[in-house]
Design a protein around this motif. Structure first.
Motif, PDB file in Angstrom:
ATOM      1  N   ASN A   1      -4.632  -7.131   5.121  1.00 12.18           N
ATOM      2  CA  ASN A   1      -3.972  -7.575   3.895  1.00 12.18           C
ATOM      3  C   ASN A   1      -4.905  -7.601   2.690  1.00 12.18           C
ATOM      4  O   ASN A   1      -4.544  -8.132   1.636  1.00 12.18           O
ATOM      5  N   ILE A   2      -6.105  -7.028   2.836  1.00  9.82           N
ATOM      6  CA  ILE A   2      -7.091  -7.033   1.754  1.00  9.82           C
ATOM      7  C   ILE A   2      -7.473  -5.595   1.438  1.00  9.82           C
ATOM      8  O   ILE A   2      -7.762  -4.805   2.340  1.00  9.82           O
ATOM      9  N   THR A   3      -7.472  -5.245   0.168  1.00  8.05           N
ATOM     10  CA  THR A   3      -7.847  -3.896  -0.269  1.00  8.05           C
ATOM     11  C   THR A   3      -9.126  -3.958  -1.096  1.00  8.05           C
ATOM     12  O   THR A   3      -9.435  -4.975  -1.718  1.00  8.05           O
ATOM     13  N   GLY A   4      -9.873  -2.870  -1.083  1.00  7.35           N
ATOM     14  CA  GLY A   4     -11.089  -2.765  -1.883  1.00  7.35           C
ATOM     15  C   GLY A   4     -11.140  -1.435  -2.596  1.00  7.35           C
ATOM     16  O   GLY A   4     -11.039  -0.387  -1.953  1.00  7.35           O
ATOM     17  N   THR A   5     -11.292  -1.454  -3.905  1.00  8.68           N
ATOM     18  CA  THR A   5     -11.280  -0.245  -4.728  1.00  8.68           C
ATOM     19  C   THR A   5     -12.510  -0.251  -5.633  1.00  8.68           C
ATOM     20  O   THR A   5     -12.794  -1.255  -6.285  1.00  8.68           O
ATOM     21  N   PHE A   6     -13.238   0.877  -5.682  1.00  8.36           N
ATOM     22  CA  PHE A   6     -14.389   0.992  -6.569  1.00  8.36           C
ATOM     23  C   PHE A   6     -13.952   1.644  -7.879  1.00  8.36           C
ATOM     24  O   PHE A   6     -13.300   2.684  -7.871  1.00  8.36           O
ATOM     25  N   LYS A   7     -14.346   1.044  -8.994  1.00  4.66           N
ATOM     26  CA  LYS A   7     -13.982   1.558 -10.301  1.00  4.66           C
ATOM     27  C   LYS A   7     -15.205   1.499 -11.220  1.00  4.66           C
ATOM     28  O   LYS A   7     -16.151   0.752 -10.963  1.00  4.66           O
ATOM     29  N   THR A   8     -15.176   2.300 -12.286  1.00  5.35           N
ATOM     30  CA  THR A   8     -16.284   2.340 -13.222  1.00  5.35           C
ATOM     31  C   THR A   8     -15.942   1.562 -14.482  1.00  5.35           C
ATOM     32  O   THR A   8     -14.781   1.475 -14.881  1.00  5.35           O
TER      33      THR A   8
END
Length: 476
Positions: A104-111
């Protein structure tokens, strides 16, 4: 992509995200404790990887509701800010354990749009609907999160904005921000990078200028208007994709949906190269460079028919040709959705990638990418803007990633959509199956950076006027 190099790119760049928890020493630092959150949230932080360098960074988090009303966790975004080890360094997220369940947890890398000395990107933590709600006074419990470099080289974290080397017990930490919907509910971002923009972006259509707009209002792949309007439906052999596959123009079809004409790209296979048919449509002219590119695209997680599991790539991108290995005038800007994983990824992931150049053999690549590991099945508004300083990607009106000036184009490009298979290892069945990617429209506005709201207003104006095609972008 229109070359066969993509499978090598990700195979070299992506690693599997399976590793036991590191066991570095724990310590304590009296951190930046914040006052009660104006938005009703507090983020608490600790780490079990306290070294200046580490195999992986381990931001362990709790989110507490200090307000008087329940908060759906699906409306909460938490951002951990850090400095990349290099412009091309890629990172992978993992959840080791969580009270709410790692699924139920998401991780997204962004600049970051405004890089600082201690942060040029961030890890955004989100929650699915399955995480439920936070009652007043409740917290999420332990979220033991981690991330590492894709190449598993040690990462430096002593200069990371959100890192607290001696935080060995949970405590309030304002160097990590929390957003509740569009409201900043906790923390302080690095200078000039607040989770919300200080002013609303413009929504009025921009001033007139050179544009390409196509509503894909055609009768079929052989409609002479397709070529007359500057498109080519691919039939020639070659990569990317499964060796031996063909590119089948007859699998590019058009239909009416909710009053709009929609293009469908069908890719099918029966488990062999010879039975695999892929699809691509691209502009015949490479005349597009700076400005705004936009498309409304429907990604699919499941096949239209047959067994699921193939490692599929669904795309919207611009590209020009590589004239020589490591040529500095190469350019490519991709949206690529992998519904079943691939390139070392176990499940669905969306990439945006900006390319400077590459060498096919021995392999060397210069690019920057952003990613989100979650399902993107359904319709999405995709926008990428290119000016003289940066490349910025948006998904459904929200910033997805900003890539630096080193990746700006030196030459014009074509505009492309394709759907293809990385390999046949994801599903080994010989039962026939087919997958669909749909496209509602495409828009390019030359030399103007538009907000997603301006893109929407411009497309609405075309449709209100009954305009299905316009191309005033000059040839080069």
């Amino acid at each position: 992509m229109s070359t066969f190099r993509r499978s090598r790119i990700r195979a070299a760049a992506a690693a599997a995200v399976t590793l036991a928890l590191g066991c570095t020493a724990l310590a304590a630092l009296p951190g930046t404790a914040g006052a009660a959150a104006a938005g009703g949230l507090v983020v608490q932080y600790r780490t079990s990887a306290s070294g200046a360098t580490a195999d992986q960074s381990e931001p362990w988090l709790k989110v507490r509701n200090t307000g008087s009303a329940s908060v759906p966790l699906s409306d909460v975004k938490v951002r951990y800010y850090f400095k990349g080890d290099s412009a091309s360094a890629a990172y992978r997220f993992a959840c080791s354990w969580a009270v709410k369940g790692c699924a139920n947890i998401t991780g997204t890398f962004k600049t970051l749009p405004n890089p600082t000395a201690t942060a040029d990107r961030y890890l955004e933590i989100g929650f699915t609907a399955g995480a439920g709600t936070l009652a007043p006074g409740a917290d999420t419990g332990d979220m033991q999160l981690r991330f590492h470099r894709a190449d598993w080289q040690p990462l430096g974290q002593s200069d990371d904005y959100s890192f607290g080397a001696e935080r060995n017990t949970y405590g309030d930490w304002t160097r990590i921000t929390a957003q509740l919907g569009s409201v900043t509910a906790w923390g302080e971002a690095p200078g000039g990078n607040g989770p919300t923009d200080p002013t609303d972006p413009p929504t009025d259509p921009p001033a007139d200028g050179p544009r390409l707009f196509d509503d894909f209002n055609y009768s079929g792949h052989a409609d002479p208007k397709i070529a007359a309007n500057g498109w080519s439906v691919r039939s020639n052999s070659g990569g990317p994709g499964v060796p031996g596959a063909t590119w089948a123009p007859e699998n590019v079809t058009f239909s009416s949906q909710a009053g709009n004409s929609v293009m469908n790209l069908e890719t099918s296979t029966a488990g062999t190269g010879a039975s695999t048919e892929q699809t691509e449509i691209l502009t015949k002219s490479s005349k597009f460079r700076n400005g705004t590119y936009a498309a409304r695209v429907k990604f699919s997680d499941a096949p239209r028919s047959g067994p699921d599991g193939d490692r599929l790539v669904q795309t919207f991108f611009t590209i020009n040709d590589l004239k020589a290995p490591m040529a500095d005038d190469y350019a490519e800007y991709d949206f690529e959705y992998l519904p079943n994983g691939g390139w070392g990824e176990p499940a669905n992931i969306l990439y945006t990638t900006s390319w400077e150049t590459y060498r096919p053999d021995p392999w060397e690549a210069v690019n920057q990418h952003s990613e989100a590991r979650q399902s993107y099945a359904g319709w999405h508004d995709l926008v990428v803007t290119i000016d003289n300083s940066a490349i910025t990607y948006y998904v459904d009106g929200q910033p997805f990633g900003t890539h630096g000036a080193a990746y700006l184009p030196e030459r014009p490009m074509s505009i492309n959509f394709n759907q293809w298979l990385i390999d046949l290892a994801g599903q080994t069945s010989t039962t026939p199956r087919s997958y669909d990617q749909q496209v509602d429209y495409v828009l390019h506005v030359k030399d103007q950076v538009l907000s997603p709201a301006q893109v929407s207003a411009l497309v609405s104006g075309y449709r209100a006027a009954g305009t299905t095609f316009q191309d005033t972008v000059p040839a080069v």
